[in-house]
Design an enzyme around this catalytic site. Structure first.
Site, short mmCIF file in Angstrom:
data_model
loop_
_atom_site.label_atom_id
_atom_site.label_comp_id
_atom_site.label_asym_id
_atom_site.label_seq_id
_atom_site.Cartn_x
_atom_site.Cartn_y
_atom_site.Cartn_z
CD GLU A 43 -2.87 -1.16 2.35
OE1 GLU A 43 -2.33 -1.54 3.40
OE2 GLU A 43 -4.07 -0.83 2.30
CD GLU A 49 -3.14 -6.06 3.82
OE1 GLU A 49 -3.18 -6.84 2.84
OE2 GLU A 49 -2.57 -4.96 3.79
C1 LIG Z 1 -10.32 0.18 14.66
C2 LIG Z 1 -9.53 -0.35 13.57
C3 LIG Z 1 -8.33 0.46 13.27
C4 LIG Z 1 -7.41 -0.33 12.49
C5 LIG Z 1 -6.37 0.49 11.89
C6 LIG Z 1 -5.33 -0.39 11.29
C7 LIG Z 1 -4.71 0.28 10.16
C8 LIG Z 1 -3.91 -0.73 9.44
C9 LIG Z 1 -3.67 -0.26 8.12
C10 LIG Z 1 -3.35 -1.05 7.13
C11 LIG Z 1 -3.54 -2.47 7.09
C12 LIG Z 1 -2.31 -3.18 6.80
C13 LIG Z 1 -2.21 -4.38 7.30
C14 LIG Z 1 -1.01 -5.20 7.09
O1 LIG Z 1 -0.07 -4.84 6.46
S1 LIG Z 1 -1.06 -6.70 7.83
C15 LIG Z 1 0.49 -7.41 7.41
C16 LIG Z 1 0.50 -7.90 6.01
N1 LIG Z 1 1.75 -8.60 5.78
C17 LIG Z 1 1.84 -9.90 5.83
O2 LIG Z 1 0.90 -10.62 6.04
C18 LIG Z 1 3.21 -10.47 5.63
C19 LIG Z 1 3.56 -11.39 6.75
N2 LIG Z 1 4.91 -11.91 6.62
C20 LIG Z 1 5.24 -12.87 5.75
O3 LIG Z 1 4.47 -13.33 4.95
C21 LIG Z 1 6.64 -13.36 5.81
O4 LIG Z 1 7.14 -13.08 7.08
C22 LIG Z 1 7.58 -12.72 4.76
C23 LIG Z 1 7.19 -13.21 3.35
C24 LIG Z 1 7.55 -11.21 4.82
C25 LIG Z 1 9.03 -13.18 5.07
O5 LIG Z 1 9.07 -14.61 5.13
P1 LIG Z 1 10.36 -15.36 5.74
O6 LIG Z 1 11.57 -14.84 5.15
O7 LIG Z 1 10.07 -16.81 5.63
O8 LIG Z 1 10.41 -14.93 7.28
P2 LIG Z 1 9.43 -15.28 8.45
O9 LIG Z 1 8.07 -15.44 7.97
O10 LIG Z 1 10.00 -16.36 9.26
O11 LIG Z 1 9.45 -13.91 9.28
C26 LIG Z 1 10.63 -13.48 9.97
C27 LIG Z 1 10.22 -12.84 11.25
O12 LIG Z 1 9.49 -11.65 10.96
C28 LIG Z 1 8.22 -11.69 11.61
N3 LIG Z 1 7.27 -10.98 10.74
C29 LIG Z 1 7.08 -11.16 9.43
N4 LIG Z 1 6.18 -10.30 8.96
C30 LIG Z 1 5.78 -9.56 10.00
C31 LIG Z 1 4.86 -8.48 10.15
N5 LIG Z 1 4.17 -7.99 9.11
N6 LIG Z 1 4.71 -7.97 11.37
C32 LIG Z 1 5.40 -8.43 12.43
N7 LIG Z 1 6.31 -9.44 12.36
C33 LIG Z 1 6.49 -9.99 11.15
C34 LIG Z 1 7.91 -13.17 11.74
O13 LIG Z 1 6.99 -13.35 12.76
C35 LIG Z 1 9.28 -13.71 12.08
O14 LIG Z 1 9.51 -13.40 13.43
P3 LIG Z 1 10.26 -14.39 14.38
O15 LIG Z 1 9.51 -15.69 14.32
O16 LIG Z 1 10.22 -13.76 15.72
O17 LIG Z 1 11.63 -14.55 13.83
#
Ligand SMILES: CCCCCCCC/C=C\C/C=C/C(=O)SCCNC(=O)CCNC(=O)[C@H](O)C(C)(C)COP(=O)(O)OP(=O)(O)OC[C@H]1O[C@@H](n2cnc3c(N)ncnc32)[C@H](O)[C@@H]1OP(=O)(O)O
Length: 719
Positions: free
Chosen positions: A103, A123
């Protein structure tokens, strides 16, 4: 959390610095907001490039922050400011641009992606929608049908696909940031008005209503009862029918309805549970981060039945050479043809060349002498497996690791017949092994940490979700599932029909109820296991009445079906009737109705009307109860492991989080009450008796699932 550099005298380079995925935490949002303000306000700066540290643009919003109300700078305002700015902003996408990360790129005026980058709006898989303008900007950029597909499925696309769809402006094999800097210098002279996606006219297909209706039906069929995809459709509909500002308001309302829902909590729990499960620890202190797995190049698979074939394909498609062994020429030839066919179809689907050269088929066990590992996948018969492991001990070089694919037999008993018990463990694949994602790695009491590390790492290499578990009959998955199928059978005796039980489970979210699933898998599998364990057949204690075995309630109904040749889909009938042997369309069978009525009359059971609530509670609370026992016994070390096994091996609906998370959501106190109630009504079913751990957790005030581990710590681990 965001670095600012002035490059080439007139460009601001903003780098997101929040490893490992540069998630948009509150600190990162603050950092970008400040740096963008600085760049837009500095007259020296003519254009801006945004990139991510460590060759990863951005993995989206920080999912961990969703556990609490959102605070800090708003992504929506930041993205509107970027888009409305009078200086071109270019996103340099390396690695990933996902969710809020994509986004952010959509708010920029141009997007340059590395050829290996992946983009998407996942998401929906977290129970949410892209609420920072994603549902409003993407359809304006690539059209409604393509945007609906991406937003409702959460699929990631490659840079090449993204270019085709119009999601990015250019792809490069070079460093995307360097390319974006060059690009930015040229973009300075160009007008920006047509680059602001929110101002673009929506390309609307003529049959809009029909399109939305078709997608809604598709989504309801695929993800029954799941809220987020439907909310995504509504948000895109708003983009199609309302001006941008009103569409944004709708997007935000829909996000608010999802944000604190139990489904979003469950799906976000699943995301982290999957990652937690990969981080195994043994009682010795050995763990995923400190034990080096062996490098596996040559493997042997013994037995080319359904499991062996799938395992051979899973190995060969990740570049491991495989020697497949069978005992008879005919079986070997059939297996060979099947494996080659499966590998060829798989390669065609993935657009690669089938690695047939890695396969070797043989009738001689001697041929496995030099392999790095052996995976045994012969018939589920302990004496046969013991014979084989003895032979393998003699044939294989001393460094070969030996694994069994048994689905529940004692791994340590097999280790005990070898010359290397510390180099033996279980690798329990799920059928079909080349498709199913789950791998249970069974740690025997003598398995070395290197043996476990190698199985876990090899599983990961094969694309599996691996969970390390202890050694007990059925391990985690099959030990627990027995309690669930037993309840389903008892419910039939008491008055339910297979279609009622399945209907309730499918309404809950399972793709298939327990009886339809059993028909698909084949009823003979369980029959053979029950015969071997003396629950049915000639070894039954003659003093046991038909509905009691080994001191407990037993339902002989599944055995009665098998005795009549009703083995499920493959014979054209089982719990249901099918159009032909091998057919897939399950229809209620009046003969089953008659069989159940006859059974109840014979054993003087007064049938009663059973509510869906009871069907669900009996089947699922007993499952969680056994899960607590598994934790108590140290067969799994944390609830996340059990849930991951159920999500990936048994089709537990992801939006319910898994049996343990579901129990946590229902409330441990309520689960305990209901189990006590049902155990009181059925004292001859020990699985309904609440486990000690469940009682302990309730007595401690029902802590959240992430804290259960603290209460289990005192108990003995079998891992
Ligand atoms: C009243 C309501 C008000 C609400 C207002 C909210 C506003 C919000 C606005 C916008 C919405 C947006 C929402 C989002 O963006 S949600 C997130 C979307 N992204 C994802 O789903 C991606 C998730 N991640 C992955 O798919 C994978 O991690 C990867 C492809 C990026 C990387 O893969 P890989 O190399 O295999 O690594 P890992 O998966 O093992 O990840 C490493 C490590 O990083 C942590 N992690 C990954 N992504 C996130 C993240 N988005 N947030 C936090 N942490 C993340 C993962 O947990 C691993 O951590 P570890 O186990 O501790 O090592």
């Amino acid at each position: 959390m965001a670095r600012y550099e002035l490059v080439k005298g007139s460009l601001a380079l903003i780098t997101l610095t929040n490893p490992p995925v540069n998630a948009l935490s509150s600190a990162v949002r603050y950092g970008i907001t400040e740096k963008i303000k600085r760049a837009l306000g500095d007259p020296k700066v003519k254009a801006v490039v945004i990139c991510g540290e460590n060759e990863r643009f951005c993995g989206g919003a920080d999912i961990r922050e969703f556990a609490a109300p959102m605070r800090g700078h708003s992504l929506v305002m930041l993205f509107d400011d970027i888009e409305a700015g009078e200086k071109p902003v270019i996103a340099a996408i390396e690695g990933v641009a996902l969710g809020g990360g994509f986004e952010l790129a959509l708010a920029c005026h141009y997007r340059i992606a590395h050829s290996k980058a992946r983009l998407g709006l996942p998401e929906v898989t977290l129970g949410l929608l892209p609420a920072a303008g994603g549902t409003q900007r993407l359809p304006r950029l690539i059209g409604i049908p393509a945007a609906l597909e991406l937003i409702t499925t959460g699929h990631h696309v490659s840079a090449q696909e993204a270019l085709k769809l119009g999601m990015v402006d250019q792809i490069t094999d070079e460093n995307a940031c360097k390319m974006a800097v060059e690009f930015a210098l040229r973009a300075v002279a160009k007008p920006l008005s047509s680059r602001r996606i929110s101002t673009l006219t929506m390309p609307c297909p003529p049959n809009l209503d029909a399109l939305f209706e078709a997608v809604t039906m598709q989504v309801q069929k695929k993800a029954r009862g799941v809220m987020a995809p439907l909310a995504c459709i509504q948000a895109v509909r708003a983009a199609a029918t309302l001006p941008y500002s009103k569409g944004m308001k709708r997007e935000s309302e829909l996000m608010a309805s999802l944000f604190s829902s139990s489904q979003a909590r469950a799906l976000q729990y699943c995301f982290f549970a999957q990652r937690t499960a990969g981080k195994w620890t043994l009682p010795s202190g050995a763990q995923w981060s400190n034990i080096k797995p062996r490098d596996i190049r040559r493997a042997a698979v013994i037995g080319l039945g359904t499991m062996g074939r799938g395992i051979a394909v899973s190995l060969a498609r990740v570049g491991i050479s495989v020697i497949a062994v069978e005992t008879e020429k005919k079986l070997l030839e059939t297996g060979r043809q099947m494996v080659i066919g499966m590998l060829e179809r798989d390669a065609k689907r993935r657009g690669v060349t089938a690695s047939l050269y890695l396969l070797q088929f043989t009738l001689s066990l001697q041929d496995v002498k030099d392999v790095d590992i052996v995976i045994e996948a012969v018939f589920e018969d302990m004496s046969l497996k013991k014979r084989l492991f003895r032979d393998l001990s003699k044939v294989c070089r001393p460094s070969t690791l030996l694994y069994t694919n048994t689905s529940g037999l004692d791994v340590d008993a097999l280790a005990g017949v070898t010359d290397r018990p510390h180099m033996v463990a279980g690798m329990h694949f799920f059928s079909p092994a080349h498709v199913m994602k789950l791998l249970e790695v069974i740690c025997g009491p003598r398995s070395s940490s290197e043996t476990i590390a190698t199985a876990m790492s090899l599983g990961k290499r094969m694309g599996k979700v691996c969970v390390a578990v202890g050694n007990c009959p059925g391990f985690v998955g099959n030990r627990m599932v027995k309690t669930y199928t037993d309840q389903a059978n008892f419910l039939l005796e008491e008055g339910a029909t297979p279609e009622q039980v399945d209907g309730a489970l499918e309404e809950f979210g399972f793709a298939m109820g327990v009886f339809r699933m059993s028909d698909l898998a084949g009823l003979d599998v369980g029959w053979r296991i029950r015969k071997e364990s003396g629950l049915t057949g000639p070894d039954v204690d003659p003093k046991d009445p038909p509905h009691r075995r080994q001191g407990h309630r037993y339902s002989p109904i599944p055995d009665m079906l098998c005795e009549q040749g009703r083995m499920g889909q493959k014979t054209g009938c089982g719990w249901y009737v099918y159009e032909k042997p091998g057919g897939t369309e399950a229809k209620p069978d009046p003969l089953i109705q008659k069989l159940l009525e006859g059974y109840r009359v014979r054993y003087s059971i007064q049938p009663r009307k059973i509510s869906s609530q009871e069907l669900i509670e009996r089947c699922l609370y007993v499952l969680a109860n056994e899960g607590f026992r598994v934790l108590e016994d140290g067969i799994a070390v944390q609830p996340e492991d059990i849930d991951v096994i159920y999500l990936f091996g048994y089709g537990f609906p992801r939006h319910r989080g898994g049996p343990m998370f579901y129990a946590n959501m229902v409330g441990l106190g309520r689960v305990l009450d209901r189990l006590e109630h049902y155990h009181h009504a059925h004292p001859d079913v020990p699985h309904l008796k609440p486990s000690q751990l469940l009682k302990k957790l309730v007595a401690c005030g029902s802590p959240p699932i992430q804290k259960w581990k603290e209460h289990i710590k005192t108990m003995h681990s079998h891992l």
